[in-house]
Enzyme design. Structure first.
Site, PDB file in Angstrom:
ATOM      1  N   GLU A  28      -1.788 -49.964 -15.158  1.00 28.72           N
ATOM      2  CA  GLU A  28      -0.633 -50.744 -15.617  1.00 28.72           C
ATOM      3  C   GLU A  28      -1.029 -51.915 -16.530  1.00 28.72           C
ATOM      4  O   GLU A  28      -0.710 -53.068 -16.257  1.00 28.72           O
ATOM      5  CB  GLU A  28       0.166 -51.239 -14.412  1.00 28.72           C
TER       6      GLU A  28
ATOM      7  N   GLU B  89       1.970 -42.908  -9.474  1.00 29.55           N
ATOM      8  CA  GLU B  89       2.771 -43.906  -8.785  1.00 29.55           C
ATOM      9  C   GLU B  89       4.263 -43.676  -8.975  1.00 29.55           C
ATOM     10  O   GLU B  89       4.852 -43.993 -10.010  1.00 29.55           O
ATOM     11  CB  GLU B  89       2.421 -45.331  -9.226  1.00 29.55           C
TER      12      GLU B  89
HETATM   13  C1  BG6 Z   1       2.707 -50.819  -8.743  1.00 27.72           C
HETATM   14  C2  BG6 Z   1       1.281 -51.230  -8.447  1.00 27.72           C
HETATM   15  O1  BG6 Z   1       3.154 -51.385  -9.905  1.00 27.72           O
HETATM   16  O2  BG6 Z   1       3.610 -51.219  -7.747  1.00 27.72           O
HETATM   17  C3  BG6 Z   1       0.884 -50.972  -6.996  1.00 27.72           C
HETATM   18  O3  BG6 Z   1       0.394 -50.536  -9.297  1.00 27.72           O
HETATM   19  C4  BG6 Z   1       1.946 -51.545  -6.095  1.00 27.72           C
HETATM   20  O4  BG6 Z   1      -0.361 -51.527  -6.730  1.00 27.72           O
HETATM   21  C5  BG6 Z   1       3.253 -50.858  -6.424  1.00 27.72           C
HETATM   22  O5  BG6 Z   1       1.642 -51.431  -4.735  1.00 27.72           O
HETATM   23  C6  BG6 Z   1       4.391 -51.263  -5.524  1.00 27.72           C
HETATM   24  O6  BG6 Z   1       4.520 -52.652  -5.476  1.00 27.72           O
HETATM   25  P1  BG6 Z   1       4.547 -53.377  -4.074  1.00 27.72           P
HETATM   26  O7  BG6 Z   1       4.686 -54.821  -4.396  1.00 27.72           O
HETATM   27  O8  BG6 Z   1       5.714 -52.818  -3.357  1.00 27.72           O
HETATM   28  O9  BG6 Z   1       3.270 -53.063  -3.385  1.00 27.72           O
END
Ligand code: BG6
Length: 500
Positions: A200, A392
């Site tokens: 990202e 993701e």
């Molecule tokens: C993504 C990141 O943007 O969001 C992850 O790459 C992150 O590392 C994920 O865990 C979700 O965000 P959060 O704050 O719910 O963990």
């Protein structure tokens, strides 16, 4: 006819700082999150304590880079540091990888902790214990039939690069990173053919938008950091090809997509500009090898002057990615109109106006599977010849472990089913997609808050919800585990099967 190709990658994602724990084991040095205490989504910014040379103390917000000169981050008594133990993958990885293979994964996107491989930077040499740890993890993946998609950098460089070197705005970091990458690409040659240089990279834009008190100096620094990372990424793309011509290399964008809130052309214009600023400014450099023409406007509006030397320009052009990985969780709505405070999105990560057509998670992340399809088309239209990889996509929410060890998570199945259904339609309509890895296949520490209770996994980890290091750390299969096994094993065809 099958929608997905036979070699389509099905799997999940994990990341070193959020899952491994073992923060001071195996020769690893501290990374930024090791100094961060946990918060909740009502107080969205994680922070850590530092001590000044005169003994006074203060706090630094995660990823702000605002550490006063001479100050040292400290571990403060009486606070929990959720990333220290995380999900204890460092000690459970064989068991965890076996569970992922049981689901039928053909790929696992994982990140390398730079601080395990070069804890003290190049000058202090390679930490062989760190290299052997990752060799064991990657070999185990291979043995189990999972292609490791190796993300080289996800906010886990040794912290002294931030406190003493000033972070990524320091050009010397490019060489350090390239050397770290060279060691990984050489040591783990053949164990993976899919590499991601940065996670990202465009998140710097979000960081800039969400941090309070961003000064003109900060803006200049953020843009330099992004540029240096883009150059570092491009150099590593070339290096990876030289080390192993079979390597495929990508650089990842956070999926920041959305809508103009009304059909007022000004709202649509605002959204178009947001896409340029948040996505294409970065994606164009990664995929097309040069800043887009609108970059001048972006620099001007941010009061930034960027020196793109002829050497950098040549590096960027020579280091274009082979595929474009991106994340997708939610969408955002933007407007130029005054809106009532009750309509402001409660989600610090995707701030904007609440979308009345979408439900949201308890953390305020709106659930938008059709937006996922739109996103796939947007990227495909813009970067047609470059295959996409979804890394993701998932839903972080509360889960309950029942007395019999089951976890019933129909909401997660629903979220994933609708996203994969839309993804399947997009592929049928011509989007060139090579894989889908779901975040995060095992419960881990939330990046935004440090909580464990914002659970994403197919596998439940019995660790305290608030991120404190308590619990049995035993693993349990959620209902979604069985459901996703059906998806992987049917190559994405079986989406409607009932949960057990
Ligand atoms: C993504 C990141 O943007 O969001 C992850 O790459 C992150 O590392 C994920 O865990 C979700 O965000 P959060 O704050 O719910 O963990």
């Amino acid at each position: 006819m099958a929608t997905f190709s036979n070699d389509f990658l099905w799997g999940g994602d994990i990341s070193a700082t959020q899952i491994e724990g073992g923060w001071d084991e195996g020769g690893k040095s501290p990374v930024e999150t090791d100094y961060m205490v946990g918060v909740t989504h009502e107080t969205p910014f994680r922070y850590g304590f530092y001590r000044n040379p005169d003994g006074s103390e203060g706090t630094m917000q995660l990823y702000s880079g605002k550490l006063p000169k001479g100050a040292q981050m400290i571990i403060k008594e009486g606070y929990d540091y959720p990333n220290h133990k995380a999900s204890d993958f460092y000690h459970h990885y064989k068991e965890d990888l076996a569970l992922l293979a049981e689901m039928g994964f053909t790929a696992l996107n994982l990140t390398m902790s730079w601080a395990r491989i070069f804890p003290g930077g190049i000058s202090q040499g390679i930490n062989s214990e760190g290299v052997e740890y990752y060799r064991s993890v990657l070999s185990e993946c291979k043995r189990l039939g999972m292609e490791p998609i190796v993300t080289l950098y996800k906010y886990d460089m040794p912290f002294f690069y931030v406190s003493e070197w000033g972070g990524w705005s320091n050009r010397r970091l490019i060489e350090e990173y390239v050397e770290f990458a060279r060691v990984c690409l050489t040591e783990f040659k053949g164990l993976s053919h899919h590499w991601i240089t940065f996670n990202e990279l465009n998140i710097l834009k979000l960081t800039m938008d969400t941090l309070p008190d961003v000064t003109a100096e900060d803006r200049q620094r953020f843009f330099e950091e992004a540029h240096n990372q883009l150059v570092a990424s491009a150099r590593v793309v070339r290096l990876a090809h030289a080390i192993d011509p079979d390597n495929l290399v990508g650089c990842m964008c956070a999926g920041l997509f959305g809508y103009g809130y009304t059909c007022d052309p000004n709202d649509q214009l605002k959204m178009q500009k947001y896409m340029q600023d948040a996505m294409f400014y970065y994606g164009d450099v990664m995929v097309r090898g040069a800043y887009p023409r609108f970059a001048r406007r972006v620099w001007e509006e941010n009061g930034v002057s960027l020196n793109v030397s002829a050497e950098d320009a040549a590096d960027l052009m020579a280091g274009r990615v082979d595929f474009l990985p991106f994340s997708y969780y939610s969408s955002t709505c933007l407007t130029t109109h005054e809106i009532d405070a009750s309509l402001v999105s409660g989600n610090a990560s995707f701030s904007g106006v609440k979308n009345p057509y979408l439900a949201s998670t308890p953390w305020g992340w709106e659930i938008d599977p059709v937006g996922f399809k739109i996103a796939l088309h947007v990227l495909s239209d813009r970067y047609y010849d470059t295959p996409l990889l979804v890394v993701e996509n998932g839903m972080g929410t509360l889960d309950r472990l029942e007395d019999d060890g089951s976890v019933h998570d129909p909401y997660r199945i629903e979220y994933l089913r609708e996203h994969i259904r839309n993804m399947r339609e997009a592929v049928k309509e011509g989007v060139n997609l090579i894989g889908y890895t779901m975040w995060s296949c095992i419960d881990l520490i939330s990046a935004g808050t440090g909580e464990m209770r914002k659970r994403y996994g197919f596998i439940y980890v019995d660790a305290a919800d608030d991120g404190s290091p308590q619990g049995s750390y035993k693993r349990y299969r959620k209902d979604s585990f069985h459901w996703y096994k059906g998806v992987c094993e049917s190559n994405g065809e079986a989406l409607a099967q009932a949960a057990p």
